[in-house]
Design an enzyme around this catalytic site. Sequence first.
Site, PDB file in Angstrom:
ATOM      1  N   ILE A   1       0.825  -0.933  -0.044  1.00 34.32           N
ATOM      2  CA  ILE A   1      -0.011  -0.022  -0.102  1.00 34.32           C
ATOM      3  C   ILE A   1       0.881   1.017   0.089  1.00 34.32           C
ATOM      4  O   ILE A   1       0.834   2.094   1.272  1.00 34.32           O
ATOM      5  CB  ILE A   1      -1.393   0.114   1.131  1.00 34.32           C
ATOM      6  CG1 ILE A   1      -0.364  -0.296   2.872  1.00 34.32           C
ATOM      7  CG2 ILE A   1      -1.893  -0.959   0.569  1.00 34.32           C
ATOM      8  CD1 ILE A   1      -1.638   0.218   3.743  1.00 34.32           C
ATOM      9  N   HIS A   2       1.943   1.535  -1.333  1.00 40.23           N
ATOM     10  CA  HIS A   2       2.530   2.366  -1.330  1.00 40.23           C
ATOM     11  C   HIS A   2       1.784   4.070  -1.031  1.00 40.23           C
ATOM     12  O   HIS A   2       2.169   4.672  -0.288  1.00 40.23           O
ATOM     13  CB  HIS A   2       2.759   2.758  -2.908  1.00 40.23           C
ATOM     14  CG  HIS A   2       3.304   1.249  -3.566  1.00 40.23           C
ATOM     15  ND1 HIS A   2       4.011   0.695  -3.618  1.00 40.23           N
ATOM     16  CD2 HIS A   2       1.758   0.672  -4.054  1.00 40.23           C
ATOM     17  CE1 HIS A   2       4.514  -0.852  -4.292  1.00 40.23           C
ATOM     18  NE2 HIS A   2       2.895  -0.476  -4.738  1.00 40.23           N
TER      19      HIS A   2
END
Length: 363
Positions: free
Chosen positions: A284-285
């Site tokens: 989950i950049h």
Amino acid sequence: MSEPTAQGGRRIPIVVDCDTGIDDSLALLYAVASSECELVAVTCTAGNVEARQVAENTRAVLELAGRSDVEVALGRETPLARALVTTPETHGPRGIGYAELPPASSPLSPRFGPDLIVEEARRRPGELTLVTLAPLTNVALAVLREPELPRLLRRVVIMGGSYRSPGNTAPTTEWNVACDPEAARVVFEAFAGAGSDGRRIRPIALGLDVTERAKILPEHLARLAAMAGCEPNGSTLGGSTPDGSTSGRSTSGGVNPIVRYLADALRFYMEFHSRYDGFYGAFIHDPLALATALDPTLVRTEPLAVEVELDGRLTTGETVTDWRRTWGRPPNVDVAVEADSVRFMARFVERIGVLAAGRAASR
Ligand code: BDR
Ligand code: CA
């Protein structure tokens, strides 16, 4: 765990530029869930899906979170110099995996995204934080229109690049930069000379080096759902589907709309990572970048000179980084080299769990 406080007790005003996108949508939920965040506006750029679909997804997600009041503006619909390539294999055909949301009912802003960024920065000089979760097209146009932007903003946090790690688009390139490398070059160059006059800030850039440490796993989703008082598929207790699947509505009891959204969007994203990255979970950049804008202690950075390659045979879009200071140039970027992913994930689960619990209670 210490929680961040807003500047002097005031909330942190943020404009988000995104290409919603599954992890962008989680970043938007994180912003809404964070009491120290004043979400001023969201600008949309083409990337994971076409820009108009980005604007639709963005408004639908904000409505899901109870924030239909947030201004959402459409930006440029193509990269500066190249054809748009979208990512249906990663984010699904509409950018939100298997999730389905009601059509957005809030109107789009009449403002053009890059103009909005410039106008908001001028309106409150030295106060605004800009968080970019997408190709840098809109920000490049904003900087070209207002070269003073690096002096007008308080902080810039960029999810983009791959500094000391492999790429995710080509061997050495990260998606947000590779999608519009000309725009990334404009933005990174705009910050050259940062620090020399004490007013121009350096952006904090989170590349894959750190964002791939932020992994959401099924157990995180289970904890988040438990906080919201429901099953990991969003069914409230006593209301699970007959086959336990996450498609369709429950036969009895209710559905927590935020947990249902997360389950259906993340199932697609986790299947993608299972195929390409060897684990059932997802990077989950974008939420890590958003969280860093609110609390920069989540990452450790190094000031470095970075330039974007535009003429490579194999490397166009690479963020070429002068780790040994061979260029002798002043740094233009604070590159994140470490992230406290454990602290971040705990905060992510807690905040979005509380948001989901509140939304269920308010329906
Ligand atoms: C970036 O690319 C997009 O697919 C994600 O939303 C993220 O912003 C990661 O490379
Ligand atoms: Ca994104």
